[in-house]
Scaffold this active site. Structure first.
Site, PDB file in Angstrom:
ATOM      1  N   HIS A 181      -0.915  -5.230   8.489  1.00  0.00           N
ATOM      2  CA  HIS A 181      -1.728  -6.430   8.235  1.00  0.00           C
ATOM      3  C   HIS A 181      -1.482  -7.514   9.288  1.00  0.00           C
ATOM      4  O   HIS A 181      -1.942  -8.630   9.105  1.00  0.00           O
ATOM      5  CB  HIS A 181      -1.346  -7.064   6.882  1.00  0.00           C
ATOM      6  CG  HIS A 181      -1.441  -6.160   5.714  1.00  0.00           C
ATOM      7  ND1 HIS A 181      -0.965  -6.500   4.464  1.00  0.00           N
ATOM      8  CD2 HIS A 181      -1.975  -4.916   5.572  1.00  0.00           C
ATOM      9  CE1 HIS A 181      -1.183  -5.506   3.609  1.00  0.00           C
ATOM     10  NE2 HIS A 181      -1.777  -4.541   4.256  1.00  0.00           N
TER      11      HIS A 181
ATOM     12  N   TYR B 185       3.914  25.768  27.290  1.00  0.00           N
ATOM     13  CA  TYR B 185       4.133  25.756  25.833  1.00  0.00           C
ATOM     14  C   TYR B 185       5.610  25.645  25.469  1.00  0.00           C
ATOM     15  O   TYR B 185       6.109  26.317  24.593  1.00  0.00           O
ATOM     16  CB  TYR B 185       3.447  26.963  25.160  1.00  0.00           C
ATOM     17  CG  TYR B 185       1.957  26.881  25.357  1.00  0.00           C
ATOM     18  CD1 TYR B 185       1.187  26.038  24.568  1.00  0.00           C
ATOM     19  CD2 TYR B 185       1.344  27.601  26.380  1.00  0.00           C
ATOM     20  CE1 TYR B 185      -0.173  25.914  24.789  1.00  0.00           C
ATOM     21  CE2 TYR B 185      -0.014  27.490  26.620  1.00  0.00           C
ATOM     22  CZ  TYR B 185      -0.769  26.636  25.819  1.00  0.00           C
ATOM     23  OH  TYR B 185      -2.115  26.507  26.050  1.00  0.00           O
TER      24      TYR B 185
ATOM     25  N   GLN C 264      -7.481   1.043  10.388  1.00  0.00           N
ATOM     26  CA  GLN C 264      -8.448   1.530   9.398  1.00  0.00           C
ATOM     27  C   GLN C 264      -9.583   0.506   9.289  1.00  0.00           C
ATOM     28  O   GLN C 264      -9.438  -0.659   9.682  1.00  0.00           O
ATOM     29  CB  GLN C 264      -7.677   1.750   8.072  1.00  0.00           C
ATOM     30  CG  GLN C 264      -8.509   2.097   6.858  1.00  0.00           C
ATOM     31  CD  GLN C 264      -8.938   0.856   6.111  1.00  0.00           C
ATOM     32  OE1 GLN C 264      -8.305  -0.186   6.217  1.00  0.00           O
ATOM     33  NE2 GLN C 264     -10.026   0.959   5.375  1.00  0.00           N
TER      34      GLN C 264
ATOM     35  N   LYS D 241      -9.110  -3.248   8.425  1.00  0.00           N
ATOM     36  CA  LYS D 241      -7.998  -3.992   9.017  1.00  0.00           C
ATOM     37  C   LYS D 241      -8.473  -4.998  10.073  1.00  0.00           C
ATOM     38  O   LYS D 241      -9.652  -5.085  10.368  1.00  0.00           O
ATOM     39  CB  LYS D 241      -6.980  -2.994   9.600  1.00  0.00           C
ATOM     40  CG  LYS D 241      -6.340  -2.098   8.510  1.00  0.00           C
ATOM     41  CD  LYS D 241      -5.192  -2.768   7.803  1.00  0.00           C
ATOM     42  CE  LYS D 241      -4.887  -2.255   6.408  1.00  0.00           C
ATOM     43  NZ  LYS D 241      -4.316  -0.931   6.277  1.00  0.00           N
TER      44      LYS D 241
ATOM     45  N   ASP E  89       6.351  -2.659   8.860  1.00  0.00           N
ATOM     46  CA  ASP E  89       5.001  -2.194   8.550  1.00  0.00           C
ATOM     47  C   ASP E  89       4.075  -3.379   8.812  1.00  0.00           C
ATOM     48  O   ASP E  89       3.934  -4.278   7.986  1.00  0.00           O
ATOM     49  CB  ASP E  89       4.890  -1.707   7.105  1.00  0.00           C
ATOM     50  CG  ASP E  89       3.485  -1.161   6.796  1.00  0.00           C
ATOM     51  OD1 ASP E  89       2.574  -1.405   7.596  1.00  0.00           O
ATOM     52  OD2 ASP E  89       3.322  -0.503   5.750  1.00  0.00           O
TER      53      ASP E  89
ATOM     54  N   PHE F 154       0.861  -1.174   0.000  1.00  0.00           N
ATOM     55  CA  PHE F 154       0.000   0.000   0.000  1.00  0.00           C
ATOM     56  C   PHE F 154       0.905   1.234   0.000  1.00  0.00           C
ATOM     57  O   PHE F 154       1.960   1.228   0.619  1.00  0.00           O
ATOM     58  CB  PHE F 154      -0.935  -0.016   1.220  1.00  0.00           C
ATOM     59  CG  PHE F 154      -1.917   1.108   1.218  1.00  0.00           C
ATOM     60  CD1 PHE F 154      -2.904   1.184   0.233  1.00  0.00           C
ATOM     61  CD2 PHE F 154      -1.859   2.109   2.168  1.00  0.00           C
ATOM     62  CE1 PHE F 154      -3.813   2.232   0.218  1.00  0.00           C
ATOM     63  CE2 PHE F 154      -2.767   3.167   2.158  1.00  0.00           C
ATOM     64  CZ  PHE F 154      -3.738   3.226   1.184  1.00  0.00           C
TER      65      PHE F 154
ATOM     66  N   ARG G 299      -2.336  12.571  17.809  1.00  0.00           N
ATOM     67  CA  ARG G 299      -2.925  11.912  18.984  1.00  0.00           C
ATOM     68  C   ARG G 299      -4.243  11.212  18.649  1.00  0.00           C
ATOM     69  O   ARG G 299      -5.086  11.773  17.955  1.00  0.00           O
ATOM     70  CB  ARG G 299      -3.176  12.942  20.096  1.00  0.00           C
ATOM     71  CG  ARG G 299      -1.917  13.513  20.723  1.00  0.00           C
ATOM     72  CD  ARG G 299      -2.272  14.400  21.918  1.00  0.00           C
ATOM     73  NE  ARG G 299      -3.223  15.432  21.542  1.00  0.00           N
ATOM     74  CZ  ARG G 299      -2.887  16.699  21.270  1.00  0.00           C
ATOM     75  NH1 ARG G 299      -1.638  17.107  21.338  1.00  0.00           N
ATOM     76  NH2 ARG G 299      -3.829  17.573  20.938  1.00  0.00           N
TER      77      ARG G 299
ATOM     78  N   ARG H 205       5.407  18.456  22.555  1.00  0.00           N
ATOM     79  CA  ARG H 205       5.121  18.982  23.885  1.00  0.00           C
ATOM     80  C   ARG H 205       5.087  17.869  24.920  1.00  0.00           C
ATOM     81  O   ARG H 205       4.345  16.902  24.756  1.00  0.00           O
ATOM     82  CB  ARG H 205       3.754  19.651  23.813  1.00  0.00           C
ATOM     83  CG  ARG H 205       3.411  20.509  24.972  1.00  0.00           C
ATOM     84  CD  ARG H 205       2.052  21.178  24.724  1.00  0.00           C
ATOM     85  NE  ARG H 205       1.783  22.085  25.818  1.00  0.00           N
ATOM     86  CZ  ARG H 205       0.588  22.616  26.053  1.00  0.00           C
ATOM     87  NH1 ARG H 205      -0.426  22.352  25.243  1.00  0.00           N
ATOM     88  NH2 ARG H 205       0.407  23.427  27.067  1.00  0.00           N
TER      89      ARG H 205
HETATM   90  C1  LIG Z   1      -3.523   0.158   5.571  1.00  0.00           C
HETATM   91  C2  LIG Z   1      -2.061   0.210   5.378  1.00  0.00           C
HETATM   92  C3  LIG Z   1      -1.274   1.287   5.838  1.00  0.00           C
HETATM   93  C4  LIG Z   1      -1.825   2.587   6.309  1.00  0.00           C
HETATM   94  O1  LIG Z   1      -2.788   2.598   7.207  1.00  0.00           O
HETATM   95  P1  LIG Z   1      -3.893   3.749   7.336  1.00  0.00           P
HETATM   96  O2  LIG Z   1      -4.378   3.548   8.721  1.00  0.00           O
HETATM   97  O3  LIG Z   1      -4.936   3.484   6.302  1.00  0.00           O
HETATM   98  O4  LIG Z   1      -3.238   5.075   7.164  1.00  0.00           O
HETATM   99  C5  LIG Z   1       0.104   1.173   5.751  1.00  0.00           C
HETATM  100  N1  LIG Z   1       0.682   0.104   5.192  1.00  0.00           N
HETATM  101  C6  LIG Z   1      -0.032  -0.917   4.710  1.00  0.00           C
HETATM  102  C7  LIG Z   1       0.697  -2.084   4.114  1.00  0.00           C
HETATM  103  C8  LIG Z   1      -1.425  -0.895   4.757  1.00  0.00           C
HETATM  104  O5  LIG Z   1      -2.126  -1.890   4.217  1.00  0.00           O
END
Ligand SMILES: *Cc1c(COP(=O)(O)O)cnc(C)c1O
Length: 383
Positions: free
Chosen positions: A159, A221, A182, A185, A156, A85, A231, A214
């Site tokens: 998944h 500040y 997301q 997922k 990453d 992605f 956040r 911060r």
């Molecule tokens: C979904 C996804 C992301 C990003 O996630 P979001 O929460 O949609 O920003 C990053 N890397 C991979 C491989 C993904 O499938």
């Protein structure tokens, strides 16, 4: 559109409902006033065997923050899979770094170790394996490469909630990992993300950067570092705590269904399911992926349309990142599309002949899995 009765996604019950009410009635709806995000971070870190977890707005921001913590900035290079992605490369490019696409293994669809080694140069600051569809990339090979080259890994794991490699969880490799929550997922609050850390220091740095630089207790500040506002809010965290409590049970169901589906798909002439490395001893199955090498391009696209019309949640796979406009806008390597394509023959092929089914396919009954495979067989035969 026919209906084969697969479970819907996302799923929820009284746990999410109770969590949302709990967050509401705290009277404070951001993390610095409430307790849901803090609690979720502890639970998520512990679940993955990580020292710390930081919840953030989404998985794209999670990658960006993780790269920042590793010190990635303008002119640095980050090795990413060519097949992923777009966030994997976009996160690096947003920081002014160059995303260097590297080919994937044709069986597992994860970063190829030899190709990764060949791509490491003096400016390489990070290697970003993507655990494609929930199967961990070759963490033995990549770990050795990282040790030998001194270039850190950032996983990453968008998944790969709950995945294991030789019994080790995502948080147990000594590297930073990034997750997405997301809507589609493996666990979700519609949007959301998290970064897990092997040590307190990098967590603290990420905390600062995700909160405009911060410190937690600051009242004057005194913004200590650059950063942004990534956040997560209290409602999302309350939902994610409920989602996490359901994850193991869902993974177990998918782990029972996945071998059945892979076997049935593998019996269809012209269909080749994603292979599984035996060291990937727990796969949460974000997607069920397969290839149809004889039906590449438009015929593959038409096949996906047929599957969708027959009630199968099917999609075409990611496009090789260098075949998008997004990739070339900023932070692209000094090469042409053709040159990158020549270096990434497996990513090229899968872009054209890959299909994925959403993981709710594997949350249904064994009978439904058989029905899905029958539909795929009929649709392929008619293509
Ligand atoms: C979904 C996804 C992301 C990003 O996630 P979001 O929460 O949609 O920003 C990053 N890397 C991979 C491989 C993904 O499938």
């Amino acid at each position: 559109m026919s209906d084969i009765g697969l479970p819907e996604w996302p799923q929820y019950d009284e746990r999410e409902r109770a969590g949302l009410i709990r967050a509401l009635e705290q009277g404070q709806w951001w993390r610095l006033g409430g307790g849901e995000v803090d609690a979720f971070e502890r639970e998520f870190a512990e679940y993955h065997g990580a020292e710390h977890a930081l919840a953030v707005t989404n998985g794209t921001h999670a990658l960006e923050l993780a790269l920042q913590v590793l010190g990635v900035g303008p002119g640095d290079e980050v090795v990413v899979p060519a097949f992923t992605f777009i966030s994997s490369s976009q996160a690096a490019q947003r920081l002014g770094a160059v995303a260097v696409p590297v080919d994937i293994d044709p069986e597992t669809y994860c970063l190829d170790v030899a190709a990764t080694e060949a791509a490491i140069g003096p400016r390489t600051k990070a290697i970003m394996p993507v655990h494609m569809a929930g199967q961990l990339a070759d963490m033995d090979g990549l770990g050795k490469l990282s040790d030998a080259s001194g270039v850190p890994l950032i996983q990453d794991a968008a998944h790969a909630h709950g995945a294991r490699w030789n019994g080790r969880r995502v948080g147990e490799f000594g590297s930073i990992a990034s997750f997405s929550f997301q809507n589609g997922k493996l666990m979700t609050a519609g949007e959301g993300g998290a970064v897990t850390f092997p040590d307190r220091e990098s967590y603290e740095e990420a905390f600062l950067r995700h909160s405009c630089g911060r410190p937690r207790e600051d009242r004057g500040y005194w913004h200590r570092t650059s950063g942004s506002n990534f956040r997560l809010n209290e409602f999302s965290a309350a939902v994610l705590r409920a989602q996490l409590s359901r994850l193991d049970e869902q993974i177990e169901t998918r782990e029972r269904r996945a071998p059945v589906l892979a076997r049935l798909l593998g019996e269809i002439p012209g269909v080749v399911p994603q292979g599984r490395d035996p060291r990937a001893d727990r796969v949460p199955h974000y997607m069920a992926m397969f290839r149809v090498p004889g039906l590449a391009g438009e015929r593959r696209d038409a096949l996906v349309d047929t599957l969708v019309a027959r009630g199968v949640p099917a999609f075409v796979v990611f496009r090789a990142i260098y075949r998008t406009n997004a990739f070339w806008e900023t932070g692209a390597p000094d090469a042409t599309v053709e040159e990158l394509a020549a270096r990434c023959p497996n990513a090229e092929a899968i872009t054209d002949d890959g299909i994925w089914l959403h993981h709710r396919t594997l949350l249904g009954t064994e009978e439904q899995v058989h029905r899905v495979a029958e539909i795929v067989a009929e649709a392929v035969a008619a293509s």
